[in-house]
Write an enzyme that holds these catalytic residues in place. Structure first.
Site, PDB file in Angstrom:
ATOM      1  N   GLY A 155      -3.860  -3.328  -0.498  1.00 21.73           N
ATOM      2  CA  GLY A 155      -3.055  -4.140   0.227  1.00 21.73           C
ATOM      3  C   GLY A 155      -2.906  -3.466   1.453  1.00 21.73           C
ATOM      4  O   GLY A 155      -3.835  -2.698   1.769  1.00 21.73           O
TER       5      GLY A 155
ATOM      6  N   GLU B 161      -4.934  -4.255  12.755  1.00 25.06           N
ATOM      7  CA  GLU B 161      -5.366  -4.958  11.920  1.00 25.06           C
ATOM      8  C   GLU B 161      -4.675  -6.373  12.072  1.00 25.06           C
ATOM      9  O   GLU B 161      -3.439  -6.497  11.773  1.00 25.06           O
ATOM     10  CB  GLU B 161      -5.261  -4.627  10.432  1.00 25.06           C
TER      11      GLU B 161
ATOM     12  N   THR C  58       2.583  -1.016   3.301  1.00 26.08           N
ATOM     13  CA  THR C  58       2.830  -1.003   2.034  1.00 26.08           C
ATOM     14  C   THR C  58       2.350   0.376   1.370  1.00 26.08           C
ATOM     15  O   THR C  58       3.070   0.933   0.471  1.00 26.08           O
ATOM     16  CB  THR C  58       2.291  -2.082   1.307  1.00 26.08           C
TER      17      THR C  58
ATOM     18  N   LYS D 227       0.299  -6.263 -11.281  1.00 22.05           N
ATOM     19  CA  LYS D 227       1.313  -7.100 -10.353  1.00 22.05           C
ATOM     20  C   LYS D 227       0.415  -7.704  -9.247  1.00 22.05           C
ATOM     21  O   LYS D 227       0.077  -7.217  -8.271  1.00 22.05           O
ATOM     22  CB  LYS D 227       2.447  -6.519  -9.978  1.00 22.05           C
TER      23      LYS D 227
ATOM     24  N   GLU E 284      -6.549   1.527  -1.591  1.00 18.09           N
ATOM     25  CA  GLU E 284      -7.446   0.878  -0.682  1.00 18.09           C
ATOM     26  C   GLU E 284      -6.678  -0.124   0.320  1.00 18.09           C
ATOM     27  O   GLU E 284      -6.109  -1.119  -0.285  1.00 18.09           O
ATOM     28  CB  GLU E 284      -8.453   0.011  -1.555  1.00 18.09           C
TER      29      GLU E 284
HETATM   30  O1  TXE Z   1      -0.556  -6.899   1.271  1.00 17.19           O
HETATM   31  P1  TXE Z   1       0.964  -6.041   0.829  1.00 17.19           P
HETATM   32  P2  TXE Z   1      -0.610  -8.278   1.538  1.00 17.19           P
HETATM   33  C1  TXE Z   1      -3.546  -5.951   4.718  1.00 17.19           C
HETATM   34  C2  TXE Z   1      -3.397  -6.845   5.563  1.00 17.19           C
HETATM   35  C3  TXE Z   1      -2.517  -7.940   5.391  1.00 17.19           C
HETATM   36  C4  TXE Z   1      -1.563  -6.916   4.957  1.00 17.19           C
HETATM   37  C5  TXE Z   1      -0.445  -7.624   4.087  1.00 17.19           C
HETATM   38  O2  TXE Z   1      -3.191  -6.414   7.114  1.00 17.19           O
HETATM   39  O3  TXE Z   1      -1.805  -8.620   6.305  1.00 17.19           O
HETATM   40  O4  TXE Z   1      -2.164  -6.018   4.299  1.00 17.19           O
HETATM   41  O5  TXE Z   1      -1.178  -8.393   2.968  1.00 17.19           O
HETATM   42  C6  TXE Z   1       2.736  -5.709  -3.201  1.00 17.19           C
HETATM   43  N1  TXE Z   1       5.719  -1.616  -3.718  1.00 17.19           N
HETATM   44  N2  TXE Z   1      -4.500  -6.156   3.658  1.00 17.19           N
HETATM   45  O6  TXE Z   1       0.616  -9.092   1.502  1.00 17.19           O
HETATM   46  O7  TXE Z   1       2.278  -6.572   1.452  1.00 17.19           O
HETATM   47  C7  TXE Z   1       2.494  -6.898  -3.084  1.00 17.19           C
HETATM   48  O8  TXE Z   1       3.522  -7.688  -3.813  1.00 17.19           O
HETATM   49  C8  TXE Z   1       4.872  -1.860  -4.565  1.00 17.19           C
HETATM   50  C9  TXE Z   1      -5.557  -5.477   3.569  1.00 17.19           C
HETATM   51  O9  TXE Z   1      -1.737  -8.930   0.344  1.00 17.19           O
HETATM   52  O10 TXE Z   1       0.735  -4.671   1.117  1.00 17.19           O
HETATM   53  C10 TXE Z   1       1.251  -7.206  -3.498  1.00 17.19           C
HETATM   54  O11 TXE Z   1       1.031  -7.516  -4.659  1.00 17.19           O
HETATM   55  N3  TXE Z   1       3.984  -2.993  -4.211  1.00 17.19           N
HETATM   56  C11 TXE Z   1      -6.064  -5.628   1.819  1.00 17.19           C
HETATM   57  C12 TXE Z   1       0.592  -5.961  -3.082  1.00 17.19           C
HETATM   58  O12 TXE Z   1       1.330  -4.858  -2.743  1.00 17.19           O
HETATM   59  C13 TXE Z   1       4.384  -3.539  -3.225  1.00 17.19           C
HETATM   60  C14 TXE Z   1      -5.883  -6.879   1.412  1.00 17.19           C
HETATM   61  C15 TXE Z   1      -0.125  -5.941  -1.335  1.00 17.19           C
HETATM   62  O13 TXE Z   1       0.879  -6.460  -0.556  1.00 17.19           O
HETATM   63  C16 TXE Z   1       5.468  -3.202  -2.171  1.00 17.19           C
HETATM   64  C17 TXE Z   1      -4.869  -7.599   1.694  1.00 17.19           C
HETATM   65  C18 TXE Z   1       6.116  -2.270  -2.460  1.00 17.19           C
HETATM   66  N4  TXE Z   1       7.423  -1.653  -2.053  1.00 17.19           N
HETATM   67  C19 TXE Z   1      -4.020  -7.472   2.717  1.00 17.19           C
HETATM   68  N5  TXE Z   1       5.697  -4.169  -1.500  1.00 17.19           N
HETATM   69  C20 TXE Z   1      -7.217  -4.491   1.732  1.00 17.19           C
HETATM   70  N6  TXE Z   1      -7.547  -3.517   2.457  1.00 17.19           N
HETATM   71  O14 TXE Z   1      -8.073  -5.522   0.869  1.00 17.19           O
HETATM   72  C21 TXE Z   1       4.518  -5.218  -1.588  1.00 17.19           C
HETATM   73  N7  TXE Z   1       3.950  -4.708  -2.676  1.00 17.19           N
END
Ligand code: TXE
Length: 482
Positions: free
Chosen positions: A225, A385, A229, A172, A247
């Site tokens: 992510g 962050e 989350t 996903k 990660e």
């Molecule tokens: O991450 P999200 P996003 C951090 C950074 C950014 C924040 C949000 O702070 O602002 O994360 O970014 C899915 N159960 N990083 O929106 O929201 C969601 O649909 C399962 C650091 O990318 O955590 C997406 O596919 N999955 C990071 C994925 O999780 C769920 C890089 C990441 O979404 C979920 C990017 C749930 N309940 C953002 N809710 C790094 N360390 O590389 C959401 N998702």
């Protein structure tokens, strides 16, 4: 553009409900196309396909799976320009970055694991008249959940080793960036990859991601992510005893020691701060500088940052494009505001109103790279962050103070140290409470190395043998010799 669809059992399908979401080009604010707003029902269909494909796929040999990874790498390489264009459109990142980083690394992720599988052999332990064989078998069906900052780069980083180890997949991508995951599905179709081995379900995290983590037949979860989350994913997966790799976020320190040759290293420090508009979990968002060279560093750094070419991601000369969305632009601007409320001074950049980006539409989510000084290293702006083009500058008066400042956040993903003396840099790096430290470089990635963080930056490591370990189960077979 044609609508994005789920990819289940080798076929493209809308969501069971028929509901859709829109994906937007953040540089123009224009809708690109729609994607399925899937639900647990779609995840169940994808998991069923993965389970049915499992036995045949896991019965293949490592040699056969390595050959498949090479075929996929070849096909991705042929489409690298298309992938770069799609990624740039979906994320707002410059086309030059999408080519150099996203498209190129998506190919090398497959190529690396195709070759790494060949070099990797299992240990044998002999004692007490017996020979112990470490036998690897697939986890089974694994769930791969990925973010919007490096969409195909991070998805393929998980897909390649998962396939190599004989697993089937329910993946996903972020709902903000579905384009290149969809293209990967098209590439797999083109190379006649076995149906059902790789499945893609698009949609919202709480609806689709959550359903993947909850599904009892998905035995392992690899998640990249946000930390918030990650906590939800961990809380769901832990009582199910699923294998889990997280990660998460970072608030990384760039440490500039007093002997650093600034002319030579400034470009690397600026790249560490603002690559991908600072939307890389490895970016250095806190720049700690020895007080003895702080003023000279500040002048050179601010000059370099204020000259970064920000603009249309489709232009070859653009170095920094937009951020991922208007919502994220607002979130980043709120931190620039907070920084000033906490006593910081903006040295360059600022909100879209204070520091407008020229030659782009107001509908685009653009911000100029922003540098703030004068903040305590324990302020919210310097410890939370932001994940955007904002860095804070902090002087230190001793190496110990720099170590304490660098380690003073709840994150522990990465960091970099800049010095004329690499032995000094290596010694300093060992005091940083993070998963990765670069000395006199940044984002120099050897894919054999362990990748991941500590504290609120996650649990586990991926990369090289660590990926093979995560995406397989071990059985020790002890054979008593006659
Ligand atoms: O991450 P999200 P996003 C951090 C950074 C950014 C924040 C949000 O702070 O602002 O994360 O970014 C899915 N159960 N990083 O929106 O929201 C969601 O649909 C399962 C650091 O990318 O955590 C997406 O596919 N999955 C990071 C994925 O999780 C769920 C890089 C990441 O979404 C979920 C990017 C749930 N309940 C953002 N809710 C790094 N360390 O590389 C959401 N998702």
């Amino acid at each position: 553009m044609e609508p994005i669809l789920n990819f289940i059992n080798g076929e493209f399908h809308p969501s069971a409900s028929g509901m859709t979401l829109e994906t937007v080009n953040p540089a123009s604010g224009q809708v690109i196309t729609t994607l399925p707003r899937s639900s647990a029902e779609d995840v169940a269909m994808a998991t069923k396909a993965a389970l049915e494909a499992g036995p045949a796929w896991s019965a293949t040999t490592m040699e056969e799976r390595m050959a498949w990874l090479h075929r996929i790498a070849d096909a991705l390489e042929e489409e690298a320009e298309t992938i770069a264009q799609l990624e740039s459109m979906d994320t707002g990142k410059p086309i030059s970055l999408a080519r150099r980083v996203d498209a190129a690394r998506s190919v090398s992720n497959f190529r690396f694991f195709a070759n790494f599988g060949r070099d990797h052999t299992e240990p044998i332990f002999s004692d007490h008249g017996a020979v112990n064989h470490v036998h690897r078998s697939p986890v089974g069906c694994v769930g791969l959940i990925t973010p919007w900052n490096l969409p195909l780069y991070l998805l393929t980083w998980k897909v390649a080793p998962a396939l190599l180890m004989g697993n089937t997949i329910v993946a996903k991508p972020s709902e903000l960036t579905p384009m290149t995951a969809n293209h990967l599905a098209k590439v797999l179709t083109k190379v006649h990859f076995p149906k059902g081995v790789f499945n893609l379900v698009h949609g919202l995290g709480p609806e689709v991601g959550q359903a993947i983590v909850e599904h009892p037949d998905i035995r392992g979860i690899s998640f990249t992510g946000g930390t918030a989350t990650g906590k939800i994913v961990a809380a769901t997966a832990a009582p199910m005893f699923k294998k889990l790799s997280l990660e998460l976020g970072g608030k990384n320190a760039t440490v500039v020691l007093d002997d650093a040759p600034l002319e030579e290293m400034m470009d690397g420090i600026v790249r560490a701060s603002f690559t991908n508009s600072g939307q890389v979990c490895l970016c250095g968002s806190r720049v700690l500088v020895d007080a003895a060279i702080y003023d000279r560093f500040k002048t050179m750094f601010v000059d370099a940052v204020s000259n970064i070419v920000v603009g249309d991601p489709a232009s070859e000369s653009t170095v920094m494009g937009s951020v991922i969305s208007k919502d994220h632009q607002t979130k980043v601007e709120s931190y620039i505001e907070l920084g000033q409320q906490e006593g910081g001074v903006v040295l360059t950049g600022g909100s879209a109103t204070d520091a407008p980006v020229k030659g782009v539409t107001a509908q685009g989510a653009f911000l100029r790279p922003t540098v703030i000084e004068g903040l305590s290293h324990t302020s919210r702006t310097a410890t939370e962050e932001i994940f955007g083009p904002v860095v804070t500058l902090h002087p230190f008066t001793s190496e110990q103070e720099a170590i304490d400042m660098a380690n003073a956040t709840e994150y522990g993903l990465a960091g970099s140290v800049w010095t004329a003396d690499t032995a000094r840099g290596y010694a300093f790096a060992q005091h940083l409470d993070t998963g990765i430290v670069w000395v006199n470089t940044w984002l120099n990635r050897d894919l054999r190395t362990p990748f991941g963080g500590v504290k609120q930056s996650g649990v586990g490591r991926e990369g090289g043998a660590w990926s093979l370990n995560f995406f397989s189960e071990l059985t020790n077979i002890c054979v008593q010799q006659p």
